[in-house]
Design an enzyme around this catalytic site. Structure first.
Site, PDB file in Angstrom:
ATOM      1  N   MET A  25       4.599   3.266   2.222  1.00 18.62           N
ATOM      2  CA  MET A  25       5.760   3.069   3.081  1.00 18.62           C
ATOM      3  C   MET A  25       6.123   4.354   3.819  1.00 18.62           C
ATOM      4  O   MET A  25       6.206   5.426   3.221  1.00 18.62           O
ATOM      5  CB  MET A  25       6.946   2.583   2.216  1.00 18.62           C
ATOM      6  CG  MET A  25       8.209   2.356   3.002  1.00 18.62           C
ATOM      7  SD  MET A  25       7.977   1.064   4.250  1.00 18.62           S
ATOM      8  CE  MET A  25       9.107   1.625   5.503  1.00 18.62           C
ATOM      9  N   HIS A  55      -2.272   6.156   8.304  1.00 21.64           N
ATOM     10  CA  HIS A  55      -1.404   5.062   8.754  1.00 21.64           C
ATOM     11  C   HIS A  55       0.071   5.426   8.623  1.00 21.64           C
ATOM     12  O   HIS A  55       0.831   5.329   9.583  1.00 21.64           O
ATOM     13  CB  HIS A  55      -1.736   3.808   7.952  1.00 21.64           C
ATOM     14  CG  HIS A  55      -0.941   2.605   8.326  1.00 21.64           C
ATOM     15  ND1 HIS A  55      -1.381   1.673   9.243  1.00 21.64           N
ATOM     16  CD2 HIS A  55       0.288   2.179   7.931  1.00 21.64           C
ATOM     17  CE1 HIS A  55      -0.460   0.734   9.392  1.00 21.64           C
ATOM     18  NE2 HIS A  55       0.566   1.009   8.594  1.00 21.64           N
ATOM     19  N   GLU A  56       0.449   5.848   7.424  1.00 23.32           N
ATOM     20  CA  GLU A  56       1.878   6.150   7.209  1.00 23.32           C
ATOM     21  C   GLU A  56       2.305   7.345   8.053  1.00 23.32           C
ATOM     22  O   GLU A  56       3.400   7.367   8.606  1.00 23.32           O
ATOM     23  CB  GLU A  56       2.171   6.402   5.731  1.00 23.32           C
ATOM     24  CG  GLU A  56       1.728   5.283   4.789  1.00 23.32           C
ATOM     25  CD  GLU A  56       2.150   3.894   5.207  1.00 23.32           C
ATOM     26  OE1 GLU A  56       3.224   3.729   5.826  1.00 23.32           O
ATOM     27  OE2 GLU A  56       1.388   2.933   4.932  1.00 23.32           O
ATOM     28  N   GLY A 107       0.816  -1.213   0.000  1.00 23.48           N
ATOM     29  CA  GLY A 107       0.000   0.000   0.000  1.00 23.48           C
ATOM     30  C   GLY A 107       0.846   1.258   0.000  1.00 23.48           C
ATOM     31  O   GLY A 107       0.699   2.127  -0.847  1.00 23.48           O
ATOM     32  N   GLU A 121       3.247  -2.206  13.467  1.00 24.94           N
ATOM     33  CA  GLU A 121       2.123  -2.331  12.523  1.00 24.94           C
ATOM     34  C   GLU A 121       0.777  -2.482  13.230  1.00 24.94           C
ATOM     35  O   GLU A 121      -0.201  -1.834  12.869  1.00 24.94           O
ATOM     36  CB  GLU A 121       2.362  -3.488  11.543  1.00 24.94           C
ATOM     37  CG  GLU A 121       3.544  -3.259  10.594  1.00 24.94           C
ATOM     38  CD  GLU A 121       3.453  -1.966   9.785  1.00 24.94           C
ATOM     39  OE1 GLU A 121       2.362  -1.362   9.723  1.00 24.94           O
ATOM     40  OE2 GLU A 121       4.493  -1.543   9.228  1.00 24.94           O
TER      41      GLU A 121
END
Ligand code: ARG
Ligand code: ZN
Length: 883
Positions: free
Chosen positions: A261, A295-296, A259, A318
């Site tokens: 990084m 998220h990132e 997805g 994670e």
């Protein structure tokens, strides 16, 4: 050769600074690295260990002198320098061929631009290095490249200098002020443009935010930028965490394995999770972009500031970061039933993907004990189950207690590489709780089962809830010890209202209506007092633990919960349980070749309460959409001892048609009432309306008559956004509407230049029950298809193998032979992608015998292929193992 967690040893040498010089050229890139290193007081010897992977070593100097071949040992991917001095400067020169790198790990070229992906072990494809997350260093990066072909040169941190080199080439010098492990290194070079914005944070710190894309995509960056700003604001408000950089960049790339990084200050994203405008992106895409950008960004603290000691601890960053992005998305919705929808979505992923993983040959604990290839462990267990484990801390400690635990975690470990135990210790210490037993969530694989028995004593006015737990064996773990399981419960009175919950021996004053029962033994009974009439229990509210909960509800009780439960998650859950019962009964009838009849299937209770829910305008449209959606074929397969995909499909289609007939007027009304005229907005309410309307339209398309054809055709022709357009296209494909082929062709022509939309076009066909293997093979010959682009390969091959069960599991085994061919072909290009596709058959033993043996043949055919990647052979070997 498996790597074992128990073999962890600290590095012998630490790296203080890394200077990297890149001369970028697609055919031959030269990299010069200078590392200043010193002996680690905690190390075991004075041997330096470096890792390299398919990278040519051009020169190696230690403290200014070339190292002779006798001074070091090369074995496979390791370079050992024994008897090194305490203080060392290593100079390493390597040569790489980025344009030949189809693995998309290390340095590679995508559409003419350079990108890197270093997590987990990609940095060693760039230079020899102590490429392990517990070696953290300060990086300075000099990029040199042709100015016309690569006008933009980016790396982590701050741009300190840039200029011309005279020969048509230019340079940029970047400096990252933070220590980081090598997996967070990144560079980007090429023809890119950006949208930017400046923000000021509560501390007064200012930052420049940029979203970089290829020219022509600047009309698709606003939503990613908005999501980034919202993420920054949310992390400040909820966790008191600020952005620590002057500059934060997101770059989109069309060729990407996963997805996105979280490289420090330079996040690299799959275009799928950046680019959006109403014309090309659906509501789901908008929501995914918000979640992945969040998220990132959240990784900047949970992952980058505090990182992992070793890759066995992957879920430390994670699981925690998924939990954070889930909470972020929920907070962005706002309403109660809207939040529940997010929760339902997340639990659906867990049940549909993680529960099967936990029950199959690749099952592993949230903190694994061994791996062959770490890339294979970026799994739903590490991510989604890991997130559930983090969520349980919050359930046990409360929101405030959890926040205190997070604060303590950063206070103790900022700048360090740590373990899951360190995180648990911070939570336990901040909350003043013993969480020793909680450790089993990290060390034991498998999905625990909690069975519930209840007893009402009218005389005494007591109600007993007995919870018993067990966990099936998993590879390498025959027996399990009891978990520490938070089970949130409520009790509903006959009126539908929640009862106050008073445990025996407690004061009745101010009793709550939801409580967390902590199950820590194999079996425990909790006695509630003051319960006059027989209540209906609402169990595992909000899905408070990643377990399978079994309780013998009657159909009437489920209908009652579906209509009355104050916990929206369980309200939905009750409906799913009712529907699952009906669907499994129907599946059995198909298996026994009995004609399916609705009376036998006893659908009245279900449809009656469905009616009521659909009419309830106090519920968010998105929530009603969830209620109206039947359990997927995959979910149903999970409930069966022996899976028969054809029969599940037939049964579910029967029920869909039946519901469409029964609820026809209702569904037509939902379509009318949930139009969203005017300018497109991706907000939760508008998206919910479109979702509800489109799920209704898809049901109606099952009727396959001229009215429903016209409805879908009209929506297709008038759609002003991708959500409505693709839903209508899908409804048309699902019917015999005369315009269906024409719509498909028009769609292609209209979006030919939008790769992300062409992915949707392939995926839509790949998942249609009308598409068989032969049709997929034909689509593979389409000029727009490519095996090398992971998004494209996933849109056709993965979508078919994972998303079209009735065709993939064709009785003649043709789907499995196709799978084997594609797995083998992909492995020569990109092992991460092939190993992912290989997972499709890992649960072959669960299927009916005739399918099983053909699946086994396909697996063995792959196993017998020479020169498989480490990634793929680990998956295939584990799938075939007789453990
Ligand atoms: N850390 C990234 C994320 O979850 C994913 C890393 C991708 N890893 C890989 N082996 N390709 O956000
Ligand atoms: Zn992540």
């Amino acid at each position: 050769p498996a790597i074992l967690r128990s073999n962890y040893a600290p590095p012998n040498y630490l790296v203080d600074t890394v200077e990297l010089g890149f001369d970028l050229d697609p055919a031959l890139t030269r990299v010069a690295a200078r590392l200043t290193m010193r002996r680690n007081p905690d190390g075991r010897s004075n041997e330096i260990v470096l890792y390299g992977d398919a990278v040519e070593l051009v020169a190696l100097r230690m403290n200014g002198k070339p190292l002779t071949r006798r001074a070091y040992r090369l074995n496979g991917g390791e370079l050992h320098i024994p008897n090194a001095p305490d203080e060392v400067t290593l100079e390493i020169e390597t040569a790489l061929q980025p344009d030949a790198n189809t693995s998309l790990m290390g340095l590679y070229v995508s559409n003419g631009n350079f990108f890197t992906q270093c997590e987990a072990e990609g940095f060693r494809k760039i230079t020899w290095f102590p490429d392990r997350p517990d070696v953290m260093a300060r990086y300075t990066v000099m990029l040199r490249a042709d100015k016309r072909a690569y006008p933009v040169l980016l790396s982590n941190g701050n741009l300190v200098e840039e200029g011309d080199l005279g020969d048509g080439r230019h340079y940029a010098l970047w400096e990252d002020p933070f220590m980081k492990p090598s997996y967070l290194f990144a560079l980007v070079a090429g023809k890119l443009v950006c949208q930017e914005e400046r923000i000021t944070q509560p501390s007064g710190r200012e930052a420049l935010l940029q979203v970089w894309v290829e020219e022509g995509n600047l009309d698709k960056t606003q939503h990613a930028m908005d999501s980034l700003v919202n993420s920054i604001r949310w992390d400040e408000a909820r966790f008191g965490l600020e952005l620590d950089l002057d500059r934060f960049m997101i770059v989109a790339v069309g060729d990407f394995n996963m997805g996105a990084m979280e490289n420090k200050g330079l996040n690299i994203f799959n275009t799928k999770y950046v680019l959006a405008n109403p014309r090309i992106a659906t509501d789901a895409d908008y929501a995914n972009i918000e979640a992945v950008v969040g998220h990132e960004y959240f990784h900047n603290w949970t992952g980058n500031r505090v990182t992992c000691r070793d890759w066995f601890q992957l879920s430390l960053k994670e699981g925690l970061t998924v939990f954070r992005d889930q909470e972020f998305s929920a907070d962005m919705v706002g309403t109660d039933s809207g939040r529940a929808v997010k929760r339902i979505d997340d639990v659906r992923v867990l049940r549909q993907a993680q529960f099967p993983e936990d029950a199959g040959p690749m099952a592993h604990p949230v903190r694994p004990d061994s791996y062959v290839e770490i890339s294979n462990f970026y799994t739903v267990t590490i991510y989604e189950k890991g997130s559930e484990v983090v969520r349980m801390y919050q359930t046990l400690l409360g929101r405030d207690g959890f926040r205190k635990g997070m604060d303590l975690y950063f206070e103790r470990h900022d700048g360090q590489a740590v373990t899951c135990d360190d995180f648990r210790a911070a939570m336990a210490d901040a909350g003043g709780r013993n969480l020793d037993q909680f450790e089993r969530w990290y060390s034991q694989a498998g999905t625990p089962r909690v069975t519930v028995a209840t007893r009402h004593d009218i005389e005494a006015g007591t109600y007993d809830i007995t919870l018993a737990q067990s966990c099936p064996p998993t590879p390498g773990q025959k027996t399990k010890l009891p978990f520490h399981i938070p089970v949130k419960v409520g009790l509903l009175a006959a009126t539908g209202a929640d009862l106050p919950l008073v445990l025996e021996g407690e004061d009745a004053a101010s009793a709550p209506t939801t409580r967390v029962l902590e199950l820590t033994e194999a079996s425990q009974t909790f006695r509630f007092t003051g319960i006059e009439g027989k209540p209906v229990p609402s169990l595992l509210r909000d899905f408070s633990a990643p377990v399978i909960l079994e309780y013998d509800y009657s159909d009437d009780e489920l209908a009652f919960l579906m209509a009355n439960d104050s916990d929206p998650f369980n309200r939905w859950e009750a409906g799913q349980r009712l529907a699952t019962r009906r669907l499994l009964t129907l599946t059995r009838m198909v298996q026994d070749q009995e004609p399916m009849r609705e009376t036998t299937a006893n659908l009245e209770t279900y449809t009656a309460v469905l009616h009521k829910t659909l009419d309830d305008a106090t519920l968010d449209p998105s929530f009603r959409e969830m209620v109206l959606t039947l359990p997927s074929e995959g979910m149903l397969a999970e409930q069966m001892d022996v899976i028969t995909p054809q029969e599940i499909h037939t049964a579910r289609q029967f029920m869909r048609r039946l519901l469409a007939r029964t609820l026809r007027n209702e569904l037509v009304q939902l379509v009318d009432l949930n139009q969203t005229p005017g300018d497109y907005s991706p907000d939760a309410l508008s998206a919910g309306k479109r979702g509800l309307k489109n799920v209704a339209m898809l049901y109606l398309s099952e009727l396959d008559d001229t009215d429903t054809h016209a409805m879908a055709q009209a929506q297709y022709d008038q759609a002003s956004n991708m959500t409505d357009r693709i839903a209508a296209l899908s409804a048309l494909q699902n019917s015999s509407a005369p315009g269906r082929q024409d719509a498909l062709e028009r769609f292609y022509t209209e979006f030919e230049d939008e790769p992300l939309v062409i992915d949707k076009w392939f995926a839509l066909q790949a998942t249609s029950p009308a598409t068989d293997v032969a049709a997929v093979r034909a689509l593979m010959r389409h000029p727009a298809f490519s095996m090398k682009n992971p998004n494209r390969a996933r849109s056709l091959i993965f979508s078919f193998c994972n998303g079209n069960p009735s065709r993939f599991h064709a009785a003649d085994g043709s789907g499995y032979r196709f799978w084997a061919e594609q797995v083998i072909a992909l492995d020569a290009i990109n092992p991460q992608v092939s190993a992912r596709l290989a997972r499709t058959l890992d649960r072959w033993r669960k299927y009916a015998p005739a399918l099983q043996s053909q699946m086994q043949d396909a697996l063995q055919r792959v196993a017998a292929t020479p020169k498989l990647s480490k990634d793929l052979s680990e998956v295939i070997n584990k799938s075939l193992a007789t453990d």
